[in-house]
Design a protein around this motif. Structure first.
Motif, PDB file in Angstrom:
ATOM      1  N   UNK A   1     153.584 127.860  79.879  1.00 40.82           N
ATOM      2  CA  UNK A   1     153.968 126.633  80.357  1.00 40.82           C
ATOM      3  C   UNK A   1     153.293 125.471  79.761  1.00 40.82           C
ATOM      4  N   UNK A   2     152.103 125.568  79.400  1.00 41.72           N
ATOM      5  CA  UNK A   2     151.572 124.465  78.730  1.00 41.72           C
ATOM      6  C   UNK A   2     152.180 123.987  77.417  1.00 41.72           C
ATOM      7  N   UNK A   5     155.347 122.190  77.681  1.00 42.80           N
ATOM      8  CA  UNK A   5     155.309 120.961  77.628  1.00 42.80           C
ATOM      9  C   UNK A   5     154.848 120.092  76.424  1.00 42.80           C
ATOM     10  N   UNK A  91     144.653 108.604  72.740  1.00 47.66           N
ATOM     11  CA  UNK A  91     143.789 108.909  71.454  1.00 47.66           C
ATOM     12  C   UNK A  91     144.659 108.634  70.336  1.00 47.66           C
ATOM     13  N   UNK A 122     142.064 113.210  64.123  1.00 49.82           N
ATOM     14  CA  UNK A 122     142.698 114.215  64.378  1.00 49.82           C
ATOM     15  C   UNK A 122     144.002 113.956  65.033  1.00 49.82           C
ATOM     16  N   UNK A 123     144.191 113.497  66.195  1.00 52.03           N
ATOM     17  CA  UNK A 123     145.324 113.403  67.048  1.00 52.03           C
ATOM     18  C   UNK A 123     146.473 112.627  66.436  1.00 52.03           C
ATOM     19  N   UNK A 126     149.587 114.100  64.775  1.00 55.60           N
ATOM     20  CA  UNK A 126     150.630 115.253  65.183  1.00 55.60           C
ATOM     21  C   UNK A 126     151.631 114.321  65.621  1.00 55.60           C
TER      22      UNK A 126
ATOM     23  N   UNK B   5     149.997 118.784  85.047  1.00 52.90           N
ATOM     24  CA  UNK B   5     149.437 119.637  84.066  1.00 52.90           C
ATOM     25  C   UNK B   5     148.113 119.091  83.320  1.00 52.90           C
ATOM     26  N   UNK B  66     137.280 121.451  63.201  1.00 56.46           N
ATOM     27  CA  UNK B  66     138.738 121.888  63.064  1.00 56.46           C
ATOM     28  C   UNK B  66     138.778 123.139  62.233  1.00 56.46           C
ATOM     29  N   UNK B  89     143.772 122.748  65.374  1.00 58.89           N
ATOM     30  CA  UNK B  89     144.288 121.359  65.441  1.00 58.89           C
ATOM     31  C   UNK B  89     143.460 120.675  66.611  1.00 58.89           C
ATOM     32  N   UNK B  91     141.376 118.898  69.144  1.00 61.51           N
ATOM     33  CA  UNK B  91     140.603 117.589  68.862  1.00 61.51           C
ATOM     34  C   UNK B  91     139.210 117.374  69.511  1.00 61.51           C
ATOM     35  N   UNK B 119     134.216 115.917  65.426  1.00 62.56           N
ATOM     36  CA  UNK B 119     133.934 114.582  65.196  1.00 62.56           C
ATOM     37  C   UNK B 119     135.245 113.635  65.722  1.00 62.56           C
ATOM     38  N   UNK B 120     135.177 112.704  66.660  1.00 60.62           N
ATOM     39  CA  UNK B 120     136.483 112.150  67.313  1.00 60.62           C
ATOM     40  C   UNK B 120     135.540 111.448  68.588  1.00 60.62           C
ATOM     41  N   UNK B 122     137.335 109.678  70.659  1.00 64.23           N
ATOM     42  CA  UNK B 122     137.877 109.399  72.023  1.00 64.23           C
ATOM     43  C   UNK B 122     138.194 110.747  72.911  1.00 64.23           C
ATOM     44  N   UNK B 123     138.906 111.962  72.306  1.00 63.82           N
ATOM     45  CA  UNK B 123     138.992 113.111  73.340  1.00 63.82           C
ATOM     46  C   UNK B 123     137.950 113.642  73.998  1.00 63.82           C
TER      47      UNK B 123
END
Lengths: 216, 216
Positions: A1-2, A5, A91, A122-123, A126, B5, B66, B89, B91, B119-120, B122-123
């Protein structure tokens, strides 16, 4: 499911990104997605890039940050049009946020659109935004191991800028380690060594931008 | 739908985090979640912290990246137990990844568990791992505007380390701007100014760690 999404979010993002790119193409604006870790010098780079492109045309900027409009205020001095996008806890910038941002800009005589993404290594990698090219900055103060440790960011880069080169004598940084790692991860993107503060290496970056714009 | 979710992911994460904390409490191990932008000096800090805590007991480390096991290799020199977690991938570290990592560690005579997050800036702030305290690093090379621009990371911090202080004379950084921003965002966490490389300020950080462990 995840997973479903997440895939659906990425597909929806890509559809909006294609629409954004069409807007840029029709306006003959070169759109660049600037990505890096926080504090690698994206805003300082733009402060020193935009005035040097004045002969080619005006520049517009979309700036992504969780909070504050500090970067937009700094860039308002040199850019013709600036819009700050605050992402809250987000992010990365999404294509939909960029689409909303595009509506706030006047494109008359605009040659370059710089999209300064949220500082995050990172983010943002994508999420396509509809840009013509991905610009990835790496400050030498972050260490020479970052290409190997964050390959998802460096792999799709169209150009890589090694920033804050003026600090080289004060830190331990092996540039050959970066070059060796890039041979495995991304051997096509040019690597420019620059110091926005002192102006070193800016000519190659500016030439690359002009060349990309002339090939739109 | 999307929000549901996300909430469910965060709730599931929190349940595993509580279980992780129970494991740490029973083993009488102080668990610390180290977070920062890429290249702020988390690994170098630990290389210089762990040997100085030898009298208090041994240290274990879980390292999130990562890709690569470079940080684990560096920390294997001083830490009693080290496990590298590669997130691909991903984060940030999740509580489930930490739970898996905990199973790989022997806790005999371990006094400190350092969890070096991806290293981030935000997340990782959104995901509790079961730690007793959140340690946030900010390298002065990243600029003095980062507290205001990344409030979600600095707000929940239990201690903030301003790193690479040895470079202060070579860059523009107004420490009072950081302190002023922290007054609005997080006035409780102590702020320690350190240079892992030169050893400056390490005593206050070490005292803070020992104090937190003695109050477990």
């Amino acid at each position: 499911m995840k997973v479903k999404v997440v895939e659906s979010v990425l597909n929806a993002n890509d559809a909006v990104a294609r629409s954004n790119k069409k807007v840029m193409d029709e306006a003959c604006v070169l759109a660049l997605n600037l990505m890096s870790a926080p504090g690698s010098g994206k805003t300082t780079l733009l402060e020193n890039t935009i005035p040097s492109l004045a002969k080619e045309g005006r520049s517009a900027v979309l700036v992504g940050d969780l909070q504050t409009s500090r970067d937009a205020e700094r860039l308002g001095v040199s850019a013709a049009e600036v819009t700050q996008i605050n992402t809250g806890r987000g992010c990365h910038l999404s294509a939909a946020q960029v689409a909303d941002g595009l509506k706030t800009l006047e494109f008359d005589d605009i040659a370059y659109l710089f999209i300064e993404n949220v500082g995050n290594l990172v983010c943002p990698a994508s999420f396509d935004l509809g840009e013509h090219a991905k610009v990835v900055l790496l400050s030498i103060t972050e260490g020479d191991d970052k290409v190997a440790k964050y390959p998802t960011m460096f792999q799709p880069a169209d150009v890589i800028l090694l920033t804050k080169m003026d600090l080289m004598e004060h830190i331990d940084f092996d540039i050959n380690r970066v070059k060796d790692d890039l041979k495995h991860i991304n051997s096509k993107a040019p690597l420019f060594e620059i110091s926005s503060k002192k102006g070193d290496g800016m000519d190659k970056w500016l030439d690359w931008l002009k060349d990309r714009r002339s090939n739109l």
